[in-house]
Each structure stands twice: as C-alpha cells, then as structure tokens.
Design an enzyme around this catalytic site. Structure first.
Site, PDB file in Angstrom:
ATOM      1  N   THR A  68      -2.339  -5.255  11.108  1.00 18.28           N
ATOM      2  CA  THR A  68      -1.661  -6.476  11.492  1.00 18.28           C
ATOM      3  C   THR A  68      -0.212  -6.145  11.820  1.00 18.28           C
ATOM      4  O   THR A  68       0.496  -5.548  11.018  1.00 18.28           O
ATOM      5  CB  THR A  68      -1.722  -7.511  10.358  1.00 18.28           C
ATOM      6  OG1 THR A  68      -3.107  -7.768  10.049  1.00 18.28           O
ATOM      7  CG2 THR A  68      -1.039  -8.800  10.764  1.00 18.28           C
ATOM      8  N   GLN A  84      -5.568  -1.661  -3.278  1.00 16.31           N
ATOM      9  CA  GLN A  84      -5.282  -0.353  -2.694  1.00 16.31           C
ATOM     10  C   GLN A  84      -4.297   0.400  -3.594  1.00 16.31           C
ATOM     11  O   GLN A  84      -3.286  -0.174  -4.034  1.00 16.31           O
ATOM     12  CB  GLN A  84      -4.683  -0.507  -1.302  1.00 16.31           C
ATOM     13  CG  GLN A  84      -5.555  -1.278  -0.322  1.00 16.31           C
ATOM     14  CD  GLN A  84      -5.280  -2.763  -0.308  1.00 16.31           C
ATOM     15  OE1 GLN A  84      -4.746  -3.317  -1.261  1.00 16.31           O
ATOM     16  NE2 GLN A  84      -5.620  -3.418   0.799  1.00 16.31           N
ATOM     17  N   ARG A 119     -14.539   3.443  10.069  1.00 12.70           N
ATOM     18  CA  ARG A 119     -14.479   2.131  10.710  1.00 12.70           C
ATOM     19  C   ARG A 119     -13.084   1.964  11.299  1.00 12.70           C
ATOM     20  O   ARG A 119     -12.110   2.559  10.806  1.00 12.70           O
ATOM     21  CB  ARG A 119     -14.824   1.012   9.737  1.00 12.70           C
ATOM     22  CG  ARG A 119     -13.923   0.876   8.510  1.00 12.70           C
ATOM     23  CD  ARG A 119     -14.354  -0.316   7.678  1.00 12.70           C
ATOM     24  NE  ARG A 119     -13.527  -0.499   6.483  1.00 12.70           N
ATOM     25  CZ  ARG A 119     -13.569  -1.587   5.718  1.00 12.70           C
ATOM     26  NH1 ARG A 119     -14.390  -2.581   6.024  1.00 12.70           N
ATOM     27  NH2 ARG A 119     -12.795  -1.689   4.646  1.00 12.70           N
ATOM     28  N   ASP A 140      -7.902   3.783  -0.399  1.00 11.52           N
ATOM     29  CA  ASP A 140      -6.675   4.242   0.274  1.00 11.52           C
ATOM     30  C   ASP A 140      -6.031   5.443  -0.413  1.00 11.52           C
ATOM     31  O   ASP A 140      -4.810   5.506  -0.584  1.00 11.52           O
ATOM     32  CB  ASP A 140      -5.654   3.101   0.372  1.00 11.52           C
ATOM     33  CG  ASP A 140      -6.092   2.002   1.317  1.00 11.52           C
ATOM     34  OD1 ASP A 140      -7.207   2.100   1.854  1.00 11.52           O
ATOM     35  OD2 ASP A 140      -5.336   1.038   1.511  1.00 11.52           O
ATOM     36  N   ARG A 158     -18.575   2.713  -6.872  1.00  9.61           N
ATOM     37  CA  ARG A 158     -18.043   1.361  -6.929  1.00  9.61           C
ATOM     38  C   ARG A 158     -18.661   0.675  -8.135  1.00  9.61           C
ATOM     39  O   ARG A 158     -19.724   1.052  -8.626  1.00  9.61           O
ATOM     40  CB  ARG A 158     -18.408   0.574  -5.665  1.00  9.61           C
ATOM     41  CG  ARG A 158     -17.874   1.126  -4.358  1.00  9.61           C
ATOM     42  CD  ARG A 158     -16.534   0.586  -3.963  1.00  9.61           C
ATOM     43  NE  ARG A 158     -16.325  -0.807  -4.157  1.00  9.61           N
ATOM     44  CZ  ARG A 158     -16.373  -1.747  -3.209  1.00  9.61           C
ATOM     45  NH1 ARG A 158     -16.700  -1.410  -1.963  1.00  9.61           N
ATOM     46  NH2 ARG A 158     -16.091  -3.010  -3.481  1.00  9.61           N
ATOM     47  N   THR A 164       0.820  -1.220   0.000  1.00  5.64           N
ATOM     48  CA  THR A 164       0.000   0.000   0.000  1.00  5.64           C
ATOM     49  C   THR A 164       0.853   1.268   0.000  1.00  5.64           C
ATOM     50  O   THR A 164       0.648   2.136  -0.856  1.00  5.64           O
ATOM     51  CB  THR A 164      -0.980  -0.008   1.179  1.00  5.64           C
ATOM     52  OG1 THR A 164      -1.845  -1.145   1.063  1.00  5.64           O
ATOM     53  CG2 THR A 164      -1.826   1.253   1.179  1.00  5.64           C
ATOM     54  N   TRP A 219      -9.536   0.636  12.007  1.00  7.27           N
ATOM     55  CA  TRP A 219      -8.492  -0.213  11.417  1.00  7.27           C
ATOM     56  C   TRP A 219      -7.456  -0.552  12.486  1.00  7.27           C
ATOM     57  O   TRP A 219      -6.845   0.335  13.077  1.00  7.27           O
ATOM     58  CB  TRP A 219      -7.823   0.504  10.245  1.00  7.27           C
ATOM     59  CG  TRP A 219      -6.714  -0.274   9.611  1.00  7.27           C
ATOM     60  CD1 TRP A 219      -6.683  -1.611   9.353  1.00  7.27           C
ATOM     61  CD2 TRP A 219      -5.460   0.242   9.131  1.00  7.27           C
ATOM     62  NE1 TRP A 219      -5.497  -1.970   8.752  1.00  7.27           N
ATOM     63  CE2 TRP A 219      -4.730  -0.849   8.607  1.00  7.27           C
ATOM     64  CE3 TRP A 219      -4.897   1.516   9.106  1.00  7.27           C
ATOM     65  CZ2 TRP A 219      -3.457  -0.703   8.049  1.00  7.27           C
ATOM     66  CZ3 TRP A 219      -3.638   1.680   8.552  1.00  7.27           C
ATOM     67  CH2 TRP A 219      -2.916   0.579   8.033  1.00  7.27           C
ATOM     68  N   ASP A 225     -12.122   3.308   2.584  1.00  6.97           N
ATOM     69  CA  ASP A 225     -11.085   3.719   3.544  1.00  6.97           C
ATOM     70  C   ASP A 225     -10.147   4.748   2.933  1.00  6.97           C
ATOM     71  O   ASP A 225      -8.925   4.668   3.092  1.00  6.97           O
ATOM     72  CB  ASP A 225     -10.279   2.496   4.003  1.00  6.97           C
ATOM     73  CG  ASP A 225     -11.153   1.392   4.565  1.00  6.97           C
ATOM     74  OD1 ASP A 225     -12.210   1.699   5.129  1.00  6.97           O
ATOM     75  OD2 ASP A 225     -10.782   0.208   4.439  1.00  6.97           O
TER      76      ASP A 225
END
Length: 353
Positions: A258, A139, A253, A164, A205, A95, A255, A185
């Site tokens: 990870t 992204q 939302r 993104d 979209r 990304t 995030w 996002d």
C-alpha cells in the site's frame, strides 16, 4: 560514512542493535570503592574489561566463559512485533520496526550468526478470530535489509522467525549456506536477493488448517517493474518442520505494498514481484499449484484488489523432490537471463571471502 559491522564470535545470538529500550538506572553500588554492581554490569557489555581488579579480593571478576558460550547460554531475547513496534522505525512502520537486526549500510559481510525474533507467533495464531487479545499485525522480522543497504553478504547464518522473517528492502544481497525459517511470507520485499545453497524451512502454524488450501507462503516479492531481479533461490532445499501438512505451502505470492500517490493511497501497481527458483529441492509440503494470489488495497481503501500469480514474474527451473511436480495454472513468464548472468549482476562488488 557507514561503518562496517565487526563480525561477532561464532554462533553469537543477536539481539537488537541500537534499538533496545533504555536500560533502567544503575543499581546502588555494592561497594563505594569498587562499585562492583556497576562493574559486573559493564562486563556483560564489554568483556574486554575483564582482568581489571577493583582492589578487593572478594570483588575480583568472575572467570570468563569460553568463546561463544556466554551467548549460547544467555541469548538476549527480542520479541518486537509489528503491532507495537512503530516507535522503532523512522516512519512509524511496524514491520521494519520489529526487526531484531537492521543493516542499513553498504559492503557488509556477516558470518556465523543466528538472528532470531522470539515473538510468540504461535500463541497469537492459536487464538480464534475475533478474540479480544488476538493482534492483527503479528509480523515479526528477524533481519531487515534497509533502504541504504547494498552489496550485503551473509554466510552461514540462521534467520529465525515466523511471519516476515527476512525483509529485503534495499539493494543487492547474497545469502549462502544458511538457514531461513518462517511460515507466512517469510522472505519478502523489493530488494535484489540471491539465496544459494541454503535451507528454506517452513515452520508450523497453530491456526486450524483445511486440506487443499494454502497454509503458508515462502516468498512475497514486491519487485519494482523497472528492476530486473527480485528474490532468487539457487540450489536451495525447501524443507519443513514436523507438523507442516503436505501440499500446503506456496512458493510465492505477489505483494503490492500500500503506497500513497497523488490521487490516493492504494496498492502499488508497479510492484510486479519477481521470484525465481533454480535447481531447488522441494519437499512434499509444496502445494501442487506452486503459486497463488494475494489481496491488496483497492482505491476505496478496502483489501479487495486481487493480484494474480499469473500476472507476476514467477518461474522455476529444474526443480526436484516430491514437491516439484506442478499443476498448470497458466504461468507463462520466463526469466530472460540465465542463472550465471543473474549471479554476476547481483554479486558485482560483493565483499569477498
């Protein structure tokens, strides 16, 4: 020492900086004396060389176009996408590697600039799930505010992408009187970002949409719990492109990136996102719930851990417009600071007009 970016001409369309693939070898010279092919290519990158004559009348330089016209007529496309952009990032992350422009310095002022990632997101979004040619990581960032960035100011810019678009991954940044466009996002990260007097435009979209569900998401903050400010929208207009359905877009939302820890690799529990909307106009595309959940990586490596909006630092104040009325879903967090104090803290040391 980090160098300041020199502002380009108005409306200059930006391509990757120090990120483009190596150019092919210079084509054979058209003339051994003037090397006009090399000369013309040099003009494309340094118009200040224009005016030098090679010595032969037929090889005089072409007339220089008016200021900014060359960029508008011949934008340099940059279509990197996370699936294939790992080589462009120091740690091999797709990304941030996809970003058209990366800012990784302090006290930077950028004005009158369009930054766009032209990856064809809609073509990929249109493909059915399971299609062999559909990529799983679409992204494609336009602007990355990287880890060493701080006190970055952007005025009258346009940040264009789909998923993104703007990655706030550094310190403090201020965006004023600008346009930020995307769908999934499209404003996200762990930085301290104040967006004022700007248009936040949700784009369409191509994937099928079921009414009542969330089709897109404006923000996805991953603010560290130790950090007071995340992504703050002040006096912004939340608009939509033609074709974006009513009641289909979440304000934010949570995030939880990870992250690798001593006991494994899983979603960062300390990334408790902060998103605040103050005095913003919201069109009818905003979902009545306003906020929603987001899945993250569980300790077993699956994307099954659910992070709720109610456990995040999400709030709004004095919203207006047809999308402003909100259903009570149990949001209880309130900002401990007013917008004046938030502005003072984020804008301290910013480059001035």
């Amino acid at each position: 020492m980090p160098q300041r970016l020199r502002p380009p001409p108005p409306n200059w369309r930006c391509a990757a900086i120090a990120r483009e693939a190596p150019r092919p070898a210079t084509p054979p010279s058209a003339c051994a004396r003037c090397r006009s092919a090399r000369y013309e290519r040099a003009l494309d990158h340094d118009p200040r060389q224009r005016g030098r004559l090679c010595g032969k009348a037929r090889h005089r330089p072409r007339p220089h176009p008016p200021r900014g016209q060359r960029a508008r007529e011949h934008p340099h496309p940059f279509r990197r996408v996370a699936q294939t952009a790992k080589a462009y990032h120091r740690n091999g992350w797709g990304t941030p590697g996809s970003a058209t422009l990366t800012i990784n310095a302090r006290e930077i002022a950028v004005r009158d600039l369009t930054i766009e990632n032209t990856y064809d997101y809609l073509a990929n979004d249109r493909l059915p799930d399971g299609a062999e040619s559909k990529i799983g990581n679409p992204q494609a960032a336009a602007l990355l505010l990287d880890i060493e960035s701080d006190r970055v100011r952007l005025d009258r810019v346009a940040l264009l992408g789909y998923q993104d678009t703007l990655f706030a991954n550094g310190g403090r940044a201020l965006i004023r009187k600008s346009l930020i466009a995307g769908n999934v996002d499209f404003i996200f990260g762990n930085g301290q970002l104040l967006i004022e007097d700007s248009e936040i435009r949700t784009r369409t979209r191509a994937a099928p949409y079921t009414p009542g569900e969330f089709q897109s998401f404006v923000a996805a903050p991953s603010t560290p719990l130790s950090q007071a400010h995340g992504i703050v929208f002040h006096r912004c207009r939340l608009t939509r492109e033609t074709g974006v359905p009513d009641h289909a877009v979440a304000l934010a939302r949570p995030w939880h990136p990870t992250t690798r820890f001593a006991d494994g690799r899983y979603a960062d529990p300390q990334a408790v996102g902060q998103a605040l909307f103050v005095d913003c106009f919201m069109d009818r595309h905003i979902h009545p719930d306003h906020w929603t959940e987001m899945n993250g990586t569980a300790r077993d490596g699956t994307m099954t851990q659910v992070f709720r909006a109610q456990d995040s630092r999400f709030a709004e104040l004095s919203s207006s417009g047809p999308g402003a009325p909100a259903r009570d879903i149990g949001m209880r967090w309130k900002s401990p600071m007013g917008i004046a104090a938030i502005r003072r803290e984020i804008m301290a040391g910013m480059p001035q007009d």
